[in-house]
Design an enzyme around this catalytic site. Sequence first.
Site, mmCIF file in Angstrom:
data_model
loop_
_atom_site.group_PDB
_atom_site.id
_atom_site.type_symbol
_atom_site.label_atom_id
_atom_site.label_comp_id
_atom_site.label_asym_id
_atom_site.label_seq_id
_atom_site.Cartn_x
_atom_site.Cartn_y
_atom_site.Cartn_z
ATOM 1 N N GLU A 1 -24.069 -16.417 3.428
ATOM 2 C CA GLU A 1 -25.117 -16.032 2.513
ATOM 3 C C GLU A 1 -26.375 -15.438 3.074
ATOM 4 O O GLU A 1 -27.386 -15.774 3.222
ATOM 5 C CB GLU A 1 -25.517 -17.400 1.872
ATOM 6 N N GLU B 1 -16.821 -20.949 -2.475
ATOM 7 C CA GLU B 1 -17.345 -22.250 -2.657
ATOM 8 C C GLU B 1 -17.453 -22.412 -4.184
ATOM 9 O O GLU B 1 -18.288 -21.740 -4.919
ATOM 10 C CB GLU B 1 -18.801 -22.362 -1.772
HETATM 11 C C1 GLA Z 1 -24.106 -22.531 -0.228
HETATM 12 C C2 GLA Z 1 -23.695 -22.430 1.289
HETATM 13 C C3 GLA Z 1 -23.211 -23.726 1.834
HETATM 14 C C4 GLA Z 1 -24.035 -24.882 1.404
HETATM 15 C C5 GLA Z 1 -23.799 -24.743 -0.289
HETATM 16 C C6 GLA Z 1 -24.322 -26.150 -0.687
HETATM 17 O O1 GLA Z 1 -23.668 -21.708 -1.039
HETATM 18 O O2 GLA Z 1 -23.111 -21.333 1.653
HETATM 19 O O3 GLA Z 1 -23.351 -23.758 3.315
HETATM 20 O O4 GLA Z 1 -25.154 -24.888 1.643
HETATM 21 O O5 GLA Z 1 -24.416 -23.773 -0.745
HETATM 22 O O6 GLA Z 1 -25.714 -26.029 -0.561
#
Ligand code: GLA
Length: 698
Positions: free
Chosen positions: A168, A337
């Site tokens: 991210e 995710e």
């Molecule tokens: C994000 C991140 C993960 C984790 C999730 C939940 O999208 O990529 O590492 O932190 O959220 O917080």
Amino acid sequence: MSAASIRLPLWAQTVASLAGAPAAGPLLLGVDYYPDQTPEALWEEDARMMADFGFTNVRIAEFAWALMEPAEGKFDFAWLRRSVDILHKHNIAVILGTPSAAPPPWLTAKYPDIVEVNEKGERLHPGGRRFTCPTNQAYRRLSLIIASEMARTFTETQGVIGWQIDNEFTLGSSQRCYCNYCQAGFQTWLRSRYGTLDNLNQSWGTVFWSQTYTDFSQIPVPLPSGGDPNPGLALDYDRYQSYANVSFQQEQLDMLRKTCPRHFVTTNNVGLVDTINMRDLYEKLDFTAFDNYPGFFDMLMAQQGRMGSSAFVSSSIALGHDLARSVKGGKPFMIMEEQSGKAGQKTFSPQPEKGQARLWTYQAIAHGAMGVNYFRWDTATFGAEEYWHGILNHDRSKSPAFDEIKQGVRELKALGREVLYSNYVADAALVFDYDCSWALAIQPGHFRLAYLDQIVSWYGAISASRSGIDVIGPEIDLSAYKIVFAPVAYVMSEKQAARIRSFVQGGGMFVTNFRLGVKTETSQIVRTPLPGLLRDVMGVTVEDYIPVYSAKNGMKFSPALAGPDSECVLWTDILQPAGAEVLASYTMGAHAGQPAITMNSFGKGKAVYIGGDLNEASLARVLRTLSGMAGVKPPLEVPAGVEVTVRKAGNKQWIFVLNHGASSQSVNLPAAFVDLLTGEKLTGKIDIGAYGVRVLQA
Ligand code: GLA
Ligand code: ZN
């Protein structure tokens, strides 16, 4: 692009043949897993349970730098290899994450100036994650070293199929860095963009407030000064920061292409942010991978006391999926995710309603995803994300969504790669232009006018037409669409204007609103009457542009757009038609009776200018009516709260019907269909249960 015409890269062929399936691409129905946070005694049990669950893969190690390089230049991958081997033994493939989003304490202690400086000029502190400067050479060098060591170690390892670079980009507490390294990087970037100082000074208009630069080294970054920065400089700084992150990624990507030619490479990010240009970020990667947390986003909006409405949240989530697909021209994407339980850090969302986790999975597939990984396998009992709930609870019992996610995975495998890798069908496009978002944030004109809010409201309104929507950049050829929407197209390049002109000339409908074409690409105001470059196409001149505060205004519609009067929420552009037909007029104040919405015939097409900021109901009615005029027909008529999308491969077609509501809804089928999830033959009036899904084929 048709799925059949996708020529498989080496990695996809390998994965497909490993799984013994027809070669469309890998099956990525998996889970985000943290062996680094799990006692080794549980790894075998984890892998066995995942295999039993039906998962095909995991993503691991993206936050494990400290374990993989415990001291500078000292590497330890033995533990990771043991984990990969165990997973492979159970037929679980592995996506490895490079760990640059969270450098370990030894690194920040030795190289403290890799830590980013925020927009106030304050240096952040290590201790969280995502606190790094994208330009800093030491950080870049060390990130590349650890990634290269990982790549060398795992390139031939059985079971490893691909990579996620970093995690991210830009999504930390401060999304831009303003440090000295970034200033120097910005200056170098400007030198190659503008060539000469003369050109730069002219392009920004630095004569204003005596800002003429006589050496590139004098150029500042937009940190607090006695007054606002030059808008051209500020816009270029946003572009530079996006470029800096993309070029940081490129270093790892170049290395991975060389070292791991059999593996795919992607990165994860989220849809509705403008902190980095996603089209640039994913351009050279194999596919888009986005993270999706509807419940968390809902909580975040409520927390911020803004736009907490469920309509805003659901439009944002659907839009995020359409963006993920459109970022790479329609290519099937992956959710890296997916929310599987209560989600949040200090505070958290409620447990998704029964059925919602499966529904969100289908929503991704309905919008063009080919794979979904869930966040996360187990729930951590330590660390900042102890309350980010996974598929197993803290005590390793099954979470409430365990069974429905398992069911979804089983169903998607049965639908198979032909569906997962099929194309998405869209008659409409929504332009999402990072330049417009950045330039408007620098000078919104009205303190509540925000580009992303406009994009989301328009998306929500357009989706009422069930037309299928691509979310495109300003550089895209428009001829594939029946109708193109471009709200607040504030920055307009000559090339984009030319594409819009030929789209309308050729018979398309172009729909836009206030603040059209105000700015050049260097964020100067055009020297012609507004809407600048598109005046002839729109067939109007903007007589005045007026933010709305206590002096209210409203809009009355002509029969073509018939409906109750609308208030003008944030803005009114007062229009003077030059050939365009008037479809609505203002109702109050000095401009009562003057044109508020116009439609121009230009070539074979139409161009519509919506001068006032409409309320939600009117915007939905107006955009839906225009879609109808442009010949957009919904595949099915469905009630509000039910989403419909279409995917296609050759002459096969799948209609996804998703009920986002807590009660059952009914839909009238115009022909006979089979529900591929249940095998039922369906005709006439059918029910879609609460948070239910149908995948229909004629
Ligand atoms: C994000 C991140 C993960 C984790 C999730 C939940 O999208 O990529 O590492 O932190 O959220 O917080
Ligand atoms: Zn920096």
